[in-house]
Design a protein around this motif. Structure first.
Motif, PDB file in Angstrom:
ATOM      1  N   GLY A 183       0.833  -1.198   0.000  1.00 31.37           N
ATOM      2  CA  GLY A 183       0.000   0.000   0.000  1.00 31.37           C
ATOM      3  C   GLY A 183       0.866   1.245   0.000  1.00 31.37           C
ATOM      4  O   GLY A 183       1.873   1.309   0.705  1.00 31.37           O
ATOM      5  N   ILE A 184       0.481   2.225  -0.788  1.00 33.43           N
ATOM      6  CA  ILE A 184       1.248   3.467  -0.913  1.00 33.43           C
ATOM      7  C   ILE A 184       0.349   4.657  -0.615  1.00 33.43           C
ATOM      8  O   ILE A 184      -0.765   4.751  -1.144  1.00 33.43           O
ATOM      9  CB  ILE A 184       1.826   3.613  -2.333  1.00 33.43           C
ATOM     10  CG1 ILE A 184       2.842   2.508  -2.615  1.00 33.43           C
ATOM     11  CG2 ILE A 184       2.464   4.984  -2.533  1.00 33.43           C
ATOM     12  CD1 ILE A 184       3.270   2.430  -4.073  1.00 33.43           C
ATOM     13  N   ILE A 185       0.814   5.561   0.233  1.00 39.00           N
ATOM     14  CA  ILE A 185       0.182   6.869   0.420  1.00 39.00           C
ATOM     15  C   ILE A 185       1.211   7.903  -0.021  1.00 39.00           C
ATOM     16  O   ILE A 185       2.209   8.123   0.671  1.00 39.00           O
ATOM     17  CB  ILE A 185      -0.244   7.112   1.877  1.00 39.00           C
ATOM     18  CG1 ILE A 185      -1.186   5.994   2.357  1.00 39.00           C
ATOM     19  CG2 ILE A 185      -0.918   8.479   2.023  1.00 39.00           C
ATOM     20  CD1 ILE A 185      -1.578   6.111   3.822  1.00 39.00           C
ATOM     21  N   THR A 186       1.013   8.525  -1.165  1.00 36.35           N
ATOM     22  CA  THR A 186       2.020   9.439  -1.720  1.00 36.35           C
ATOM     23  C   THR A 186       2.163  10.690  -0.859  1.00 36.35           C
ATOM     24  O   THR A 186       3.270  11.163  -0.608  1.00 36.35           O
ATOM     25  CB  THR A 186       1.670   9.849  -3.152  1.00 36.35           C
ATOM     26  OG1 THR A 186       0.381  10.507  -3.161  1.00 36.35           O
ATOM     27  CG2 THR A 186       1.637   8.633  -4.075  1.00 36.35           C
ATOM     28  N   ASN A 187       1.052  11.240  -0.431  1.00 44.74           N
ATOM     29  CA  ASN A 187       1.006  12.427   0.423  1.00 44.74           C
ATOM     30  C   ASN A 187      -0.455  12.657   0.790  1.00 44.74           C
ATOM     31  O   ASN A 187      -1.359  12.055   0.186  1.00 44.74           O
ATOM     32  CB  ASN A 187       1.591  13.668  -0.274  1.00 44.74           C
ATOM     33  CG  ASN A 187       0.975  13.894  -1.645  1.00 44.74           C
ATOM     34  OD1 ASN A 187      -0.224  14.027  -1.801  1.00 44.74           O
ATOM     35  ND2 ASN A 187       1.830  13.922  -2.671  1.00 44.74           N
ATOM     36  N   ILE A 188      -0.705  13.515   1.739  1.00 37.23           N
ATOM     37  CA  ILE A 188      -2.084  13.855   2.120  1.00 37.23           C
ATOM     38  C   ILE A 188      -2.182  15.367   2.243  1.00 37.23           C
ATOM     39  O   ILE A 188      -1.603  15.968   3.150  1.00 37.23           O
ATOM     40  CB  ILE A 188      -2.505  13.194   3.444  1.00 37.23           C
ATOM     41  CG1 ILE A 188      -2.277  11.683   3.396  1.00 37.23           C
ATOM     42  CG2 ILE A 188      -3.976  13.486   3.729  1.00 37.23           C
ATOM     43  CD1 ILE A 188      -2.573  10.970   4.708  1.00 37.23           C
ATOM     44  N   ASP A 224       8.369  13.047   4.498  1.00 37.71           N
ATOM     45  CA  ASP A 224       8.389  14.509   4.586  1.00 37.71           C
ATOM     46  C   ASP A 224       7.005  15.127   4.677  1.00 37.71           C
ATOM     47  O   ASP A 224       6.881  16.338   4.868  1.00 37.71           O
ATOM     48  CB  ASP A 224       9.102  15.093   3.356  1.00 37.71           C
ATOM     49  CG  ASP A 224      10.519  14.571   3.209  1.00 37.71           C
ATOM     50  OD1 ASP A 224      11.105  14.170   4.229  1.00 37.71           O
ATOM     51  OD2 ASP A 224      11.036  14.565   2.072  1.00 37.71           O
ATOM     52  N   ASP A 225       5.968  14.330   4.545  1.00 36.66           N
ATOM     53  CA  ASP A 225       4.607  14.862   4.481  1.00 36.66           C
ATOM     54  C   ASP A 225       4.018  15.003   5.887  1.00 36.66           C
ATOM     55  O   ASP A 225       3.898  14.016   6.625  1.00 36.66           O
ATOM     56  CB  ASP A 225       3.724  13.942   3.628  1.00 36.66           C
ATOM     57  CG  ASP A 225       2.329  14.515   3.438  1.00 36.66           C
ATOM     58  OD1 ASP A 225       2.218  15.556   2.772  1.00 36.66           O
ATOM     59  OD2 ASP A 225       1.375  13.931   3.964  1.00 36.66           O
ATOM     60  N   GLU A 226       3.636  16.226   6.236  1.00 41.72           N
ATOM     61  CA  GLU A 226       3.197  16.508   7.607  1.00 41.72           C
ATOM     62  C   GLU A 226       1.902  15.788   7.960  1.00 41.72           C
ATOM     63  O   GLU A 226       1.757  15.258   9.067  1.00 41.72           O
ATOM     64  CB  GLU A 226       3.044  18.017   7.808  1.00 41.72           C
ATOM     65  CG  GLU A 226       4.358  18.774   7.750  1.00 41.72           C
ATOM     66  CD  GLU A 226       5.367  18.290   8.792  1.00 41.72           C
ATOM     67  OE1 GLU A 226       4.959  18.016   9.938  1.00 41.72           O
ATOM     68  OE2 GLU A 226       6.555  18.166   8.442  1.00 41.72           O
ATOM     69  N   ILE A 231      -0.845   9.979  11.000  1.00 42.37           N
ATOM     70  CA  ILE A 231      -1.497   8.664  10.974  1.00 42.37           C
ATOM     71  C   ILE A 231      -0.939   7.803  12.108  1.00 42.37           C
ATOM     72  O   ILE A 231       0.276   7.689  12.279  1.00 42.37           O
ATOM     73  CB  ILE A 231      -1.278   7.964   9.624  1.00 42.37           C
ATOM     74  CG1 ILE A 231      -1.962   8.753   8.502  1.00 42.37           C
ATOM     75  CG2 ILE A 231      -1.816   6.533   9.657  1.00 42.37           C
ATOM     76  CD1 ILE A 231      -1.695   8.172   7.119  1.00 42.37           C
ATOM     77  N   LYS A 232      -1.819   7.184  12.857  1.00 45.19           N
ATOM     78  CA  LYS A 232      -1.403   6.317  13.961  1.00 45.19           C
ATOM     79  C   LYS A 232      -0.982   4.955  13.397  1.00 45.19           C
ATOM     80  O   LYS A 232      -1.783   4.233  12.818  1.00 45.19           O
ATOM     81  CB  LYS A 232      -2.536   6.165  14.968  1.00 45.19           C
ATOM     82  CG  LYS A 232      -2.868   7.473  15.692  1.00 45.19           C
ATOM     83  CD  LYS A 232      -4.020   7.282  16.667  1.00 45.19           C
ATOM     84  CE  LYS A 232      -4.244   8.538  17.507  1.00 45.19           C
ATOM     85  NZ  LYS A 232      -4.517   9.730  16.693  1.00 45.19           N
ATOM     86  N   LEU A 233       0.285   4.625  13.604  1.00 43.27           N
ATOM     87  CA  LEU A 233       0.850   3.415  13.017  1.00 43.27           C
ATOM     88  C   LEU A 233       1.122   2.322  14.036  1.00 43.27           C
ATOM     89  O   LEU A 233       1.611   1.250  13.683  1.00 43.27           O
ATOM     90  CB  LEU A 233       2.165   3.764  12.303  1.00 43.27           C
ATOM     91  CG  LEU A 233       2.067   4.777  11.154  1.00 43.27           C
ATOM     92  CD1 LEU A 233       3.464   5.171  10.695  1.00 43.27           C
ATOM     93  CD2 LEU A 233       1.255   4.213  10.001  1.00 43.27           C
ATOM     94  N   ILE A 243      10.017   6.988   2.089  1.00 43.99           N
ATOM     95  CA  ILE A 243      10.783   7.668   1.039  1.00 43.99           C
ATOM     96  C   ILE A 243      10.817   9.144   1.400  1.00 43.99           C
ATOM     97  O   ILE A 243       9.956   9.636   2.139  1.00 43.99           O
ATOM     98  CB  ILE A 243      10.165   7.458  -0.351  1.00 43.99           C
ATOM     99  CG1 ILE A 243       8.751   8.047  -0.449  1.00 43.99           C
ATOM    100  CG2 ILE A 243      10.106   5.961  -0.687  1.00 43.99           C
ATOM    101  CD1 ILE A 243       8.648   9.441  -0.960  1.00 43.99           C
ATOM    102  N   GLY A 244      11.798   9.865   0.885  1.00 42.36           N
ATOM    103  CA  GLY A 244      11.821  11.286   1.183  1.00 42.36           C
ATOM    104  C   GLY A 244      13.125  11.958   0.830  1.00 42.36           C
ATOM    105  O   GLY A 244      14.038  11.362   0.237  1.00 42.36           O
TER     106      GLY A 244
END
Length: 475
Positions: A183-188, A224-226, A231-233, A243-244
């Motif tokens: 699963g990938i979350i690029t940014n929010i 790098d995405d604030e 997100i609670k991991l 990545i960053g």
């Protein structure tokens, strides 16, 4: 779809054949009339209100799965009918069965920006040596999920699916179809507040990816995405890869430079350094490339091979494309998607490519911000001020807030506000010259904005070297 007999579907759905032959062979499945494309399809009658029963006859022979014997079915006496107690349960049993036929990497990509480009980069790398099922362009609606799933057959070796979030629950439903292993979350950023209502709810909707992975598998995040950092991991039991552009990332980019037709940088991974070139301009494209490399590396593609394959990638039209514009100007056509996050990236690219040129930004309204639309158009105005745009064009009544907010922030450039597109092209042509660089930022469904960008092109693409840009642009 791998062909199945009616008898097999009967077993999967635990239904009762009340009409027809169990030996009939089925080549497709659907749950909406509008999604029928061929005969010999099994139709799950979940969306009865949308059915045009007369037109449905054109697709016979069909097989029906239903919990309700509708009077209209009398017209389909030659078609098998499977009666079930619960139509939703029967449908999802079929989906689960079909998904479980395949033990291949399933990659789900979500994010406010970059998900289409990242998905395409992953697809491009993987399809060099295997058959890949992937989302077509940015066609990422939940209505596409079943066709994408059924497009997988015994020759498919990987799947890369773009999973959009329009409202809470969307991502969970996407993942219910595909059961991703990566699963990938690029940014929010900020988007879809018309349905999600708050930024917090929007972040939570993206975080559904964790449950979509069944709290296992691999989760790839932007370090790098604030908003992603919120997100609670703690409950996630799988592997997390970052990545960053900072030192906390597993896949770290440094020495980022503009090059001819793209970006080059050094990828740092576990003490080794890899030179990377990715077509497409801007820091955001570096993030997309890092994410794609991380994903395919998880699948088993060596980093050196992944970077080699990246070089031949072709960008999507109107994704920050750079053209020679009218009167010898430079034009950035970014008219595929717009939201505050992508506008920030586009303004950054405009500033990076300007090198003394007059910076002109043409910004339309951002939709799907709900009751927060004024607030975020004002935030966009602050971005304009911070990027020292020389001339700002806004198009749309709410977009006028961009100019007003920029001025309050201390912006001293020229502001031209239009409620409609009328007069915009004429005014631009009086301002643009060979020392201008113009950003046109809109979205694909705004045909007038797309047409404006087209009118401002001289007809051919350009590249950084044509602009006599210094190579090292990003620190």
């Amino acid at each position: 779809m791998i062909p199945h007999t009616v008898e097999q579907v009967l077993t999967i759905t635990k239904g009762k054949l009340i009409q027809g032959n169990g030996n009939n062979v089925l080549y497709d499945a659907a749950y909406r009339f509008e999604r029928l494309t061929q005969k010999n399809t099994v139709l799950f009658l979940r969306m009865q209100r949308s059915i045009d029963w007369k037109r449905l006859l054109e697709f016979t022979p069909l097989t029906f799965v239903t919990n309700n014997i509708f009077p209209e079915l009398q017209a389909f006496q030659d078609c098998p009918i499977i009666q079930v107690n619960n139509i939703d349960l029967a449908y999802w049993s079929f989906v689960d069965y079909y998904r479980n036929l395949f033990d291949i990497p399933f990659i789900a990509v979500t994010g406010t920006c970059g998900k289409t480009s990242t998905k395409e980069l992953i697809k491009h790398i993987l399809e060099q040596d295997r058959k890949v099922q992937a989302t077509r362009g940015s066609a990422n609606s939940r209505l596409q999920d079943l066709p994408y799933l059924l497009g997988i057959d015994k020759t498919t070796k990987a799947a890369v699916i773009e999973t959009a979030v329009g409202r809470p629950g969307d991502l969970a439903e996407h993942c219910r179809y595909f059961k991703p292993s990566i699963g990938i979350i690029t940014n929010i950023g900020v988007y879809h507040l018309d349905e999600c209502k708050t930024v917090e709810a929007y972040i939570n909707a993206k975080a559904e990816m964790l449950d979509g992975l069944d709290n296992k598998g691999t989760l790839i995040l932007n370090a790098d995405d604030e908003n992603t950092k919120t997100i609670k991991l703690e409950s996630f039991k799988g592997k997390i890869v970052y990545i960053g552009l900072n030192t906390t990332a597993d896949y770290l980019a440094s020495q980022i430079e503009f090059a001819q037709n793209g970006m080059k940088f050094i990828l740092n991974y576990r003490g080794k350094k890899y030179p990377v070139f990715v077509p497409g301009y801007g820091e955001h494209q570096v993030y997309n490339a890092l994410t794609a490399i991380a994903a395919v590396h998880e699948v088993g593609v060596e980093i050196e091979e992944a970077t080699k394959r990246l070089r031949s990638y072709k960008n999507f039209p109107r994704y920050m494309e750079v053209f020679t514009g009218i009167k010898g100007s430079t034009l950035i056509d970014d008219t595929f998607l717009t939201n505050p996050t992508s506008i920030k990236a586009a303004l950054k690219l405009l500033d990076s490519l300007a090198r003394g040129k007059k910076k002109i930004a043409v910004l339309g309204e951002v939709n799907r911000l709900g009751e927060h639309k004024v607030k975020y158009h004002q935030i966009i105005g602050e971005m304009v001020a911070e990027n020292s745009v020389d001339v700002l064009f806004t198009i749309g009544r709410t977009a006028a807030e961009i100019g007003r907010a920029a001025i309050r922030k201390g912006y001293r450039g020229q502001v031209e506000s239009f409620e409609t597109m009328a007069g915009v092209h004429h005014k631009l042509t009086t301002i643009i010259d060979e020392k201008s660089i113009v950003l046109v930022k809109g979205y694909a469904y705004d045909k007038a904005m797309v047409a404006l960008a087209q009118k401002l092109k001289a007809g051919y693409t350009t590249c950084v070297s044509d602009l006599m840009m210094p190579t090292k642009m990003l620190e």
